[in-house]
Design an enzyme around this catalytic site. Structure first.
Site: not given
Length: 419
Positions: A76, A119
C-alpha cells in the site's frame, strides 16, 4: 471454491483501458516514488521457492515480497502516496512532482485535509504521505481493525475516527465527513462520480509489475509465469498488476487467478453476475486487507475480461499459508507474510490438493506460479497468534538462510534459490 470466468479473453490490451491505466503512467509513478523517503530504494525481492515447488509438483514458484517495500511493511506504500501526489498536482499543476512528498510545499498544503476509510495498510500509507507532504489526514477505521493498526496509523500523524460497522460502513462515513467538512477522499475503491483517485491508487500498484518484468528472465516477448495469483479485496491491486502485464504481453499474458476470503467474496460474485457485486458473507475475515463487501466498479472494468479464475479461501487456509512461508520448508528461505499477504499461496495450496481443481485451473508439472506477498507482519500480535512465533524470529532465520547460501548471480524467476 473456484469459478472460471466465462468472459476472460486472450486479446491485446484494449485502448479503452490503456486510456485509463498504462505502462507509461506506471513508470512515471515509479520514478516519482523513487524520490520519496518513505519507500525503499530499488525493487522488492522476488524470492524463488524451489523446495516448495518440488513438493507441490510444479516447475517453479516465486513470491514477490512486499513486506520489504517500506517501513509500512505493505504494498500500500505504492498506492496512496501516488494518489495524493497526483491529486495535489491537479490542484497545483505548477508544483514539481518529486518535491511534493519531500515537503517543499508544506506551507501551501498545511490546511488541505485528506480522508480515507481503511483496513489498516492504505490508511497508514496515506497518513505517512500526508505527513511528509505537509497536509492533514483523517482516517476512518471500522470495528474489525486491530488496535495495533490504529496505533501505527496514528503514529504517522493521522486523526483517527472509529465506527462500529464494517469496511463498507467506514467508506460511507469517510464520504460523509468529507462532504461535511470539504475534505478530499483518497480511497482505493471507486463509486459513481469518483474514479480519478482510485485509478491513481491502482496505477501506483503497477510499480510491482514493472519490477517483476525487470526481474524476469523469460524468453523475449513471453511472460515468465504461467499463473499469477492475486489478492481480491475491492480489486485495486489485481487491476493494477493485470493492467501492466496485459499491456506488456497482450494475448500471451499469464493466467490470472484472484483469491479472496469466502466471507468477503465480492469479486467472485461479480464474476458470477457479470457486473460489480457485493459479498454474500459476513465480510469479517482475519485477512483484514481483503475483508471488503463491494467490488470497485473501476477495478472491475480491468478484471472482467482478464482474470481467468476467481476463487475463495477460508481463514484457516490463509493461516496455513502464513505458517508454510514462515517455516521455509524444503530448504527454502523463510518469509514473513501477513494474513492477507499469504492469500495467494493459500489459493495455490487449495487447488493443488484437488486434482480436478488443479486441472480446471491449468496447473500441472510445467506450471510456473507467481505469488504477491502483499504485506509482512503489519499487525505483529495477530501475526504471532497465527504463526505461533513472532515475526522477528522468522526474520532472524531468514537472515541466517541468506548468509548460508551464495547469492551471487541469483535473480529473476528462473533462480534455483531465493534472491
Amino acid at each position: 471454491m473456484l469459478s472460471a470466468n466465462k468472459h476472460a479473453a486472450r486479446v491485446p490490451y484494449p485502448e479503452s483501458l490503456r486510456s485509463i491505466m498504462s505502462i507509461r503512467c506506471a513508470e512515471q509513478s515509479r520514478q516519482w516514488l523513487s524520490q520519496w523517503r518513505g519507500i525503499a530504494h530499488g525493487a522488492t525481492p522476488l524470492r524463488a521457492l524451489p523446495g516448495l515447488a518440488a513438493r507441490l509438483g510444479i516447475a517453479w514458484l516465486g513470491v514477490k515480497d512486499e513486506s520489504q517495500r517500506s517501513p509500512l511493511g505493505s504494498f500500500k506504500a505504492l498506492g496512496a502516496p501516488v494518489a495524493l501526489l497526483r491529486q495535489v498536482l491537479r490542484l497545483h499543476p505548477g508544483f514539481e512532482p518529486e518535491a511534493v512528498l519531500a515537503g517543499r510545499y508544506a506551507g501551501t498544503l498545511k490546511d488541505y485535509t485528506v480522508i480515507s476509510a481503511t483496513d489498516g495498510n492504505h490508511g497508514r500509507a496515506l497518513a505517512a504521505a500526508a505527513r511528509d507532504a505537509g497536509c492533514r489526514c483523517v482516517i476512518v477505521l471500522h470495528a474489525q481493525v486491530s488496535v495495533e493498526r490504529e496505533r501505527a496509523i496514528a503514529d504517522c500523524g493521522a486523526r483517527i475516527v472509529r465506527i462500529a460497522g464494517n469496511y463498507d460502513a467506514s467508506v460511507a462515513e469517510a464520504a460523509r465527513l468529507a462532504a461535511a467538512h470539504g475534505w478530499q477522499v483518497v480511497s482505493d475503491t471507486s463509486y459513481e462520480g469518483y474514479e480519478d483517485i482510485p485509478r491513481d491508487v491502482m496505477q501506483g500498484y503497477g510499480v510491482i509489475a514493472s519490477e517483476l518484468v525487470e526481474q524476469a528472465d523469460g524468453a523475449a516477448g513471453d511472460p515468465p509465469y504461467t499463473h499469477v495469483f492475486l489478492q481480491g479485496g475491492v480489486g485495486g491491486l489485481a487491476a493494477g498488476i493485470v493492467s501492466y502485464l496485459w499491456e506488456k504481453y497482450g494475448a500471451r499474458r499469464p493466467r490470472f487467478i484472484v483469491v479472496e476470503p469466502v466471507q468477503a467474496d465480492c469479486l467472485y460474485q461479480s464474476a458470477l453476475a457479470g457486473r460489480p457485486a457485493g459479498a454474500t458473507g459476513t465480510v469479517d475475515s482475519i485477512m483484514a486487507g481483503l475483508a471488503c463487501g463491494e467490488a470497485s466498479p473501476l477495478a472491475w472494468r480491468f478484471l472482467q475480461d482478464s482474470v481467468d479464475d476467481f476463487m475463495t479461501i477460508t481463514d484457516d487456509a490463509a493461516i496455513e499459508a502464513m505458517r508454510t512461508l514462515a517455516a521455509g520448508d524444503c530448504g527454502d528461505v523463510p518469509i514473513v507474510s501477513g494474513e492477507s499477504g499469504a492469500a495467494g499461496l493459500a489459493g495455490l495450496l487449495v487447488l493443488l490438493r484437488d486434482r480436478a481443481l488443479a486441472g480446471a485451473a491449468g496447473l500441472n508439472a510445467a506450471s510456473r506460479a507467481l505469488l504477491i506477498s502483499t504485506e509482512g507482519a503489519t499487525a505483529p500480535l495477530v501475526y504471532e497468534q497465527c504463526v505461533g512465533v513472532p515475526a522477528a524470529s522468522v526474520l532472524s532465520r531468514q537472515q541466517k538462510w541468506r548468509a548460508s547460501v551464495d547469492t551471487a548471480g541469483i535473480s529473476g524467476c528462473r533462480a534455483k534459490t531465493a534472491c
